[in-house]
Design an enzyme around this catalytic site. Sequence first.
Site, PDB file in Angstrom:
ATOM      1  N   TYR A  90     -13.125  -7.868  -5.595  1.00  0.00           N
ATOM      2  CA  TYR A  90     -14.316  -7.601  -4.784  1.00  0.00           C
ATOM      3  C   TYR A  90     -15.564  -7.508  -5.645  1.00  0.00           C
ATOM      4  O   TYR A  90     -16.629  -8.020  -5.271  1.00  0.00           O
ATOM      5  CB  TYR A  90     -14.139  -6.321  -3.967  1.00  0.00           C
ATOM      6  CG  TYR A  90     -12.986  -6.371  -2.987  1.00  0.00           C
ATOM      7  CD1 TYR A  90     -12.676  -7.529  -2.287  1.00  0.00           C
ATOM      8  CD2 TYR A  90     -12.190  -5.254  -2.766  1.00  0.00           C
ATOM      9  CE1 TYR A  90     -11.618  -7.578  -1.390  1.00  0.00           C
ATOM     10  CE2 TYR A  90     -11.127  -5.290  -1.870  1.00  0.00           C
ATOM     11  CZ  TYR A  90     -10.855  -6.455  -1.191  1.00  0.00           C
ATOM     12  OH  TYR A  90      -9.805  -6.488  -0.312  1.00  0.00           O
TER      13      TYR A  90
ATOM     14  N   GLU B  39       0.814  -1.217   0.000  1.00  0.00           N
ATOM     15  CA  GLU B  39       0.000   0.000   0.000  1.00  0.00           C
ATOM     16  C   GLU B  39       0.849   1.269   0.000  1.00  0.00           C
ATOM     17  O   GLU B  39       0.342   2.364   0.229  1.00  0.00           O
ATOM     18  CB  GLU B  39      -0.969  -0.011   1.182  1.00  0.00           C
ATOM     19  CG  GLU B  39      -2.036  -1.076   1.024  1.00  0.00           C
ATOM     20  CD  GLU B  39      -3.088  -1.048   2.113  1.00  0.00           C
ATOM     21  OE1 GLU B  39      -2.919  -0.330   3.134  1.00  0.00           O
ATOM     22  OE2 GLU B  39      -4.100  -1.766   1.952  1.00  0.00           O
TER      23      GLU B  39
ATOM     24  N   GLY C 275      -4.492 -16.050  -6.286  1.00  0.00           N
ATOM     25  CA  GLY C 275      -5.070 -16.817  -7.388  1.00  0.00           C
ATOM     26  C   GLY C 275      -5.414 -18.249  -7.023  1.00  0.00           C
ATOM     27  O   GLY C 275      -5.967 -18.983  -7.833  1.00  0.00           O
TER      28      GLY C 275
ATOM     29  N   GLY D 295      -7.866 -15.584  -0.610  1.00  0.00           N
ATOM     30  CA  GLY D 295      -8.605 -14.356  -0.305  1.00  0.00           C
ATOM     31  C   GLY D 295     -10.107 -14.596  -0.311  1.00  0.00           C
ATOM     32  O   GLY D 295     -10.830 -14.151   0.588  1.00  0.00           O
TER      33      GLY D 295
ATOM     34  N   TYR E 163      -5.031  -9.773   3.406  1.00  0.00           N
ATOM     35  CA  TYR E 163      -3.774  -9.844   2.658  1.00  0.00           C
ATOM     36  C   TYR E 163      -3.401 -11.301   2.428  1.00  0.00           C
ATOM     37  O   TYR E 163      -3.498 -12.121   3.335  1.00  0.00           O
ATOM     38  CB  TYR E 163      -2.647  -9.135   3.413  1.00  0.00           C
ATOM     39  CG  TYR E 163      -1.361  -9.082   2.618  1.00  0.00           C
ATOM     40  CD1 TYR E 163      -1.204  -8.170   1.582  1.00  0.00           C
ATOM     41  CD2 TYR E 163      -0.327  -9.955   2.895  1.00  0.00           C
ATOM     42  CE1 TYR E 163      -0.029  -8.129   0.837  1.00  0.00           C
ATOM     43  CE2 TYR E 163       0.855  -9.923   2.161  1.00  0.00           C
ATOM     44  CZ  TYR E 163       0.995  -9.008   1.136  1.00  0.00           C
ATOM     45  OH  TYR E 163       2.155  -8.964   0.393  1.00  0.00           O
TER      46      TYR E 163
END
Length: 168
Positions: free
Chosen positions: A130, A25, A92, A96, A85
Amino acid sequence: MEIRPARPEDVPVILELIHDLAIYEKEPHAVKNTVEALEKNLFGEHPAIFAHVAVEQGTVQGFALWFLNYSTWESVHGIYLEDLYVRPETRGKGAGKALLRTLAAIAVERGYARVEWCVLNWNEPSIRFYDSLGAVPQDEWTTYRLTGEALESFGGTAAAASESEQPA
């Protein structure tokens, strides 16, 4: 990929991943957290934050750190995802998505109204991810933050005012 609640022995690697997230970030020097503080906040007497980890072949590959929020309109809690994270080499593989699905399942099981989070405007890979889950950006809201000197100045004024209102 196993998703499970974090354990005290996971704290050092979670902190390592928090540092990795800060680098991603573009804030590599912003993390002030320590192993001791994170362990206390996650596993102390009254924890107010929670974490789940994604483990592959015995190694933590990602984490989701979250806490409860509350909707005054719906009169029910929700989950606020502070950090999600996954190590770049593991992306992939579904970690997540599995972490977010776990939080969604907790919300559904407990009758919570929502799971929500923020994403940096420039983080296109995360935004696409998302969107693919059916998450909807809340573009009618702008996040504000009071921090640093402004917080000290404003909060100090309030503290001084409340102290002066105390009966002698």
